[in-house]
Design a protein around this motif. Structure first.
Motif, PDB file in Angstrom:
ATOM      1  N   ILE A 110       0.833  -1.205   0.000  1.00 41.96           N
ATOM      2  CA  ILE A 110       0.000   0.000   0.000  1.00 41.96           C
ATOM      3  C   ILE A 110       0.866   1.254   0.000  1.00 41.96           C
ATOM      4  CG2 ILE A 110      -1.819   1.257   1.200  1.00 41.96           C
ATOM      5  CD1 ILE A 110      -2.632  -1.483  -0.024  1.00 41.96           C
ATOM      6  N   GLU A 111       1.956   1.244   0.741  1.00 39.34           N
ATOM      7  CA  GLU A 111       2.848   2.402   0.759  1.00 39.34           C
ATOM      8  C   GLU A 111       3.420   2.672  -0.624  1.00 39.34           C
ATOM      9  OE1 GLU A 111       3.701   4.773   3.012  1.00 39.34           O
ATOM     10  OE2 GLU A 111       2.041   3.918   4.160  1.00 39.34           O
ATOM     11  N   ASP A 112       3.792   1.617  -1.360  1.00 41.04           N
ATOM     12  CA  ASP A 112       4.291   1.788  -2.725  1.00 41.04           C
ATOM     13  C   ASP A 112       3.222   2.384  -3.619  1.00 41.04           C
ATOM     14  OD1 ASP A 112       6.797   0.834  -2.124  1.00 41.04           O
ATOM     15  OD2 ASP A 112       6.397  -1.209  -2.814  1.00 41.04           O
ATOM     16  N   MET A 113       1.993   1.931  -3.464  1.00 39.62           N
ATOM     17  CA  MET A 113       0.906   2.458  -4.281  1.00 39.62           C
ATOM     18  C   MET A 113       0.617   3.923  -3.948  1.00 39.62           C
ATOM     19  SD  MET A 113      -1.826  -0.682  -4.581  1.00 39.62           S
ATOM     20  CE  MET A 113      -1.628  -1.923  -5.873  1.00 39.62           C
ATOM     21  N   LYS A 114       0.727   4.283  -2.677  1.00 38.27           N
ATOM     22  CA  LYS A 114       0.474   5.668  -2.267  1.00 38.27           C
ATOM     23  C   LYS A 114       1.417   6.638  -2.970  1.00 38.27           C
ATOM     24  CE  LYS A 114      -0.066   6.630   2.124  1.00 38.27           C
ATOM     25  NZ  LYS A 114       0.087   6.551   3.605  1.00 38.27           N
ATOM     26  N   LYS A 118      -2.530   9.602  -8.244  1.00 37.69           N
ATOM     27  CA  LYS A 118      -2.618  10.686  -9.227  1.00 37.69           C
ATOM     28  C   LYS A 118      -3.591  11.782  -8.825  1.00 37.69           C
ATOM     29  CE  LYS A 118      -1.347   7.764 -13.144  1.00 37.69           C
ATOM     30  NZ  LYS A 118      -1.731   7.241 -14.482  1.00 37.69           N
ATOM     31  N   PHE A 119      -4.656  11.414  -8.098  1.00 38.78           N
ATOM     32  CA  PHE A 119      -5.692  12.394  -7.794  1.00 38.78           C
ATOM     33  C   PHE A 119      -5.600  12.939  -6.371  1.00 38.78           C
ATOM     34  CE2 PHE A 119      -8.571   9.892 -10.935  1.00 38.78           C
ATOM     35  CZ  PHE A 119      -7.847  10.391 -12.000  1.00 38.78           C
ATOM     36  N   SER A 120      -4.807  12.302  -5.517  1.00 44.11           N
ATOM     37  CA  SER A 120      -4.672  12.759  -4.142  1.00 44.11           C
ATOM     38  C   SER A 120      -3.352  12.256  -3.584  1.00 44.11           C
ATOM     39  CB  SER A 120      -5.847  12.272  -3.285  1.00 44.11           C
ATOM     40  OG  SER A 120      -5.892  10.862  -3.285  1.00 44.11           O
ATOM     41  N   SER A 121      -3.000  12.739  -2.417  1.00 42.07           N
ATOM     42  CA  SER A 121      -1.721  12.356  -1.814  1.00 42.07           C
ATOM     43  C   SER A 121      -1.903  11.423  -0.620  1.00 42.07           C
ATOM     44  CB  SER A 121      -0.966  13.606  -1.366  1.00 42.07           C
ATOM     45  OG  SER A 121      -1.762  14.350  -0.452  1.00 42.07           O
ATOM     46  N   VAL A 122      -3.166  11.157  -0.253  1.00 45.30           N
ATOM     47  CA  VAL A 122      -3.430  10.296   0.897  1.00 45.30           C
ATOM     48  C   VAL A 122      -4.461   9.242   0.530  1.00 45.30           C
ATOM     49  CG1 VAL A 122      -2.902  12.110   2.560  1.00 45.30           C
ATOM     50  CG2 VAL A 122      -5.249  11.846   1.736  1.00 45.30           C
ATOM     51  N   LEU A 123      -4.595   8.234   1.391  1.00 49.80           N
ATOM     52  CA  LEU A 123      -5.625   7.209   1.200  1.00 49.80           C
ATOM     53  C   LEU A 123      -6.964   7.776   1.661  1.00 49.80           C
ATOM     54  CD1 LEU A 123      -3.828   3.962   2.434  1.00 49.80           C
ATOM     55  CD2 LEU A 123      -4.259   4.670   0.075  1.00 49.80           C
ATOM     56  N   TYR A 149      -6.894  -5.326   4.118  1.00 48.64           N
ATOM     57  CA  TYR A 149      -7.857  -4.362   4.651  1.00 48.64           C
ATOM     58  C   TYR A 149      -7.283  -3.623   5.858  1.00 48.64           C
ATOM     59  CZ  TYR A 149     -12.177  -2.209   6.153  1.00 48.64           C
ATOM     60  OH  TYR A 149     -13.141  -1.288   6.514  1.00 48.64           O
ATOM     61  N   ARG A 150      -6.545  -4.325   6.700  1.00 51.52           N
ATOM     62  CA  ARG A 150      -5.929  -3.656   7.852  1.00 51.52           C
ATOM     63  C   ARG A 150      -4.919  -2.597   7.408  1.00 51.52           C
ATOM     64  NH1 ARG A 150      -3.654  -8.165  11.753  1.00 51.52           N
ATOM     65  NH2 ARG A 150      -3.054  -6.303  12.963  1.00 51.52           N
ATOM     66  N   ALA A 151      -4.278  -2.820   6.278  1.00 50.60           N
ATOM     67  CA  ALA A 151      -3.294  -1.853   5.775  1.00 50.60           C
ATOM     68  C   ALA A 151      -3.936  -0.695   5.005  1.00 50.60           C
ATOM     69  CB  ALA A 151      -2.288  -2.560   4.873  1.00 50.60           C
ATOM     70  N   LEU A 152      -5.225  -0.838   4.682  1.00 53.33           N
ATOM     71  CA  LEU A 152      -5.886   0.130   3.799  1.00 53.33           C
ATOM     72  C   LEU A 152      -6.485   1.335   4.519  1.00 53.33           C
ATOM     73  CD1 LEU A 152      -7.621  -2.195   1.197  1.00 53.33           C
ATOM     74  CD2 LEU A 152      -6.000  -0.366   0.683  1.00 53.33           C
ATOM     75  N   VAL A 187      -6.012  -4.434  -7.025  1.00 50.06           N
ATOM     76  CA  VAL A 187      -6.143  -3.209  -7.808  1.00 50.06           C
ATOM     77  C   VAL A 187      -6.662  -2.086  -6.917  1.00 50.06           C
ATOM     78  CG1 VAL A 187      -7.062  -2.166  -9.906  1.00 50.06           C
ATOM     79  CG2 VAL A 187      -6.763  -4.641  -9.799  1.00 50.06           C
ATOM     80  N   LEU A 188      -5.912  -1.022  -6.832  1.00 50.21           N
ATOM     81  CA  LEU A 188      -6.346   0.190  -6.141  1.00 50.21           C
ATOM     82  C   LEU A 188      -6.822   1.170  -7.213  1.00 50.21           C
ATOM     83  CD1 LEU A 188      -4.612   2.019  -3.213  1.00 50.21           C
ATOM     84  CD2 LEU A 188      -5.323   3.315  -5.218  1.00 50.21           C
ATOM     85  N   ILE A 189      -8.054   1.601  -7.100  1.00 50.11           N
ATOM     86  CA  ILE A 189      -8.664   2.456  -8.109  1.00 50.11           C
ATOM     87  C   ILE A 189      -9.020   3.812  -7.505  1.00 50.11           C
ATOM     88  CG2 ILE A 189     -10.586   2.739  -9.739  1.00 50.11           C
ATOM     89  CD1 ILE A 189     -10.753  -0.298  -9.907  1.00 50.11           C
ATOM     90  N   GLU A 190      -8.400   4.864  -8.052  1.00 55.00           N
ATOM     91  CA  GLU A 190      -8.779   6.224  -7.671  1.00 55.00           C
ATOM     92  C   GLU A 190      -9.958   6.647  -8.540  1.00 55.00           C
ATOM     93  OE1 GLU A 190      -5.356   9.025  -6.884  1.00 55.00           O
ATOM     94  OE2 GLU A 190      -4.365   7.519  -8.123  1.00 55.00           O
ATOM     95  N   SER A 191     -10.916   7.313  -7.927  1.00 54.16           N
ATOM     96  CA  SER A 191     -12.121   7.689  -8.663  1.00 54.16           C
ATOM     97  C   SER A 191     -12.517   9.127  -8.364  1.00 54.16           C
ATOM     98  CB  SER A 191     -13.276   6.759  -8.277  1.00 54.16           C
ATOM     99  OG  SER A 191     -14.484   7.181  -8.879  1.00 54.16           O
TER     100      SER A 191
END
Length: 375
Positions: A110-114, A118-123, A149-152, A187-191
């Motif tokens: 999750i840290e690598d994905m953060k 592209k649309f934000s800097s935080v989860l 889920y615990r990491a999300l 897959v982490l999807i920004e929307s």
């Protein structure tokens, strides 16, 4: 059928290259952020892989099924959904070593994905949702789902366990441009569009209780119920001869486990020759179970879809994961047309699974989905 930013497609063409080309033509957008597809285990998966490489130039993930769901319930075909980069950003990762994946691994992922958001800097739970596709015979869904889920940090997670048309031999996940077993695709999807995750089931506990008295938790095999051979005891509790235990019976008489205030279905996959039972979810000695009673699949579905439609003024699409046991019940009870009509109201695309994921829990006999649209 399709919106400006999300497109859905389906076909049952026999030729792999033609099937994927038809899918790609229907899913085409000038600015593809990503594509998710679900296909029959009956295809030559090597040819599907080559066709995906030829016709898509964006992140792609998918898996094999126990039947696909688009505008209708289909078999031996392929369905898919594409997203525009004007409204969505895709971040895909394969999880190769399911046996050793843990919370620390999940946090690192999750840290690598953060770093690449592209649309934000935080989860941000209002701007990000995640999808997990995992080998449905891996027996690792609980661990992977819980760790992710615990990491999300509160981000929604939904998903489905890949299937193989009820042969229970090998299921495949398309991750990192390959079909593989023993892996997962995350897959982490920004929307930039609104969305909400839902879990649907239509069973409640009855007064038919039992206790697992012997089990192999690592293999999800129950050998004894109430001190006797598992299959014999289950058949007696349900009230049928043991030789009448079938997938259709498990679909209409599921066993349920209480976790906190919630009841969850623990689906049985099949009876083994030694009268033990192989389950599709975590199971262990000492666990009390109850036979579930149906509250009516169709009335329950209608009520839940009415709720979804009241939550959204406009629905763009729904990505969903529907247990194979629900499919079997729908067909056995002649509910196909009515269920297809209901799912059409939320623009559903998905597949029949060997298990479903919803946030931290791996579940059975459930439909989990994420609905995308306007509030």
């Amino acid at each position: 059928m399709n919106s400006q930013y999300i497109k859905r497609a389906e076909n049952c063409l026999n030729d792999e290259m033609e099937a994927v080309k038809e899918l790609a033509d229907q899913l085409y957008q000038e600015d593809l952020a990503g594509v998710i597809f679900f296909c029959s285990i009956g295809y030559d998966l090597g040819k599907i892989k080559d066709a995906v490489a030829k016709y898509f130039d964006c992140p792609v993930t998918g898996c094999t099924t126990a039947g696909e769901i688009g505008t209708r319930y289909q078999k031996n075909g392929i369905v898919g959904i594409s997203f525009s980069s004007r409204k969505f950003a895709f971040h895909c990762a394969g999880i190769d070593d399911l046996n050793n994946f843990n919370l620390n691994e999940a946090k690192d992922l999750i840290e690598d994905m953060k770093k690449n958001l592209k649309f934000s800097s935080v989860l941000d739970p209002a701007k990000i949702f995640t999808i997990l596709l995992i080998d449905g015979l891996s027996v690792k869904e609980e661990e992977i789902t819980s760790s992710l889920y615990r990491a999300l940090e509160g981000i929604s997670l939904i998903g489905g366990s890949a299937a193989d048309n009820l042969t229970f031999t090998r299921t495949f996940v398309f991750a990192e441009n390959e079909f593989r077993t023993g892996v997962a695709s995350f897959v982490l999807i920004e929307s930039k569009m609104s969305f909400k995750a839902y879990k649907m089931q239509h069973y409640q506990p009855s007064d038919k209780d039992m206790v697992i008295t012997e089990a192999d938790a690592a293999k999800r095999i129950v050998t004894e119920i109430n001190g006797g051979p598992a299959a014999e005891e289950l058949a007696e509790i349900i009230g049928i001869p043991k030789d009448e235990l079938t997938l259709e019976v498990y679909s209409t008489h599921p066993v349920m486990l209480q976790i906190g205030d919630e009841w969850y279905v623990r689906s049985i996959q099949y009876v083994n020759e030694d009268d033990s039972l192989t389950f599709a979810c975590a199971i262990d000695s000492g666990i009390p179970l109850t036979v579930g009673e149906g509250t009516g699949l169709l009335p329950s579905l209608k009520k839940q879809i009415d709720q979804i439609r009241s939550d959204f003024s406009h629905i763009e699409a729904t990505i969903g994961f529907d247990c194979i046991h629900r499919r079997l019940e729908i067909f056995a009870k002649g509910l196909v047309d009515e269920v297809e009509n209901e799912l059409g109201k939320i623009k559903f695309i998905g597949f029949s699974t060997y298990g479903e994921q919803f946030n931290s829990i791996h579940v059975n006999q459930t439909l989990t989905c994420v609905v995308i649209g306007k509030p």
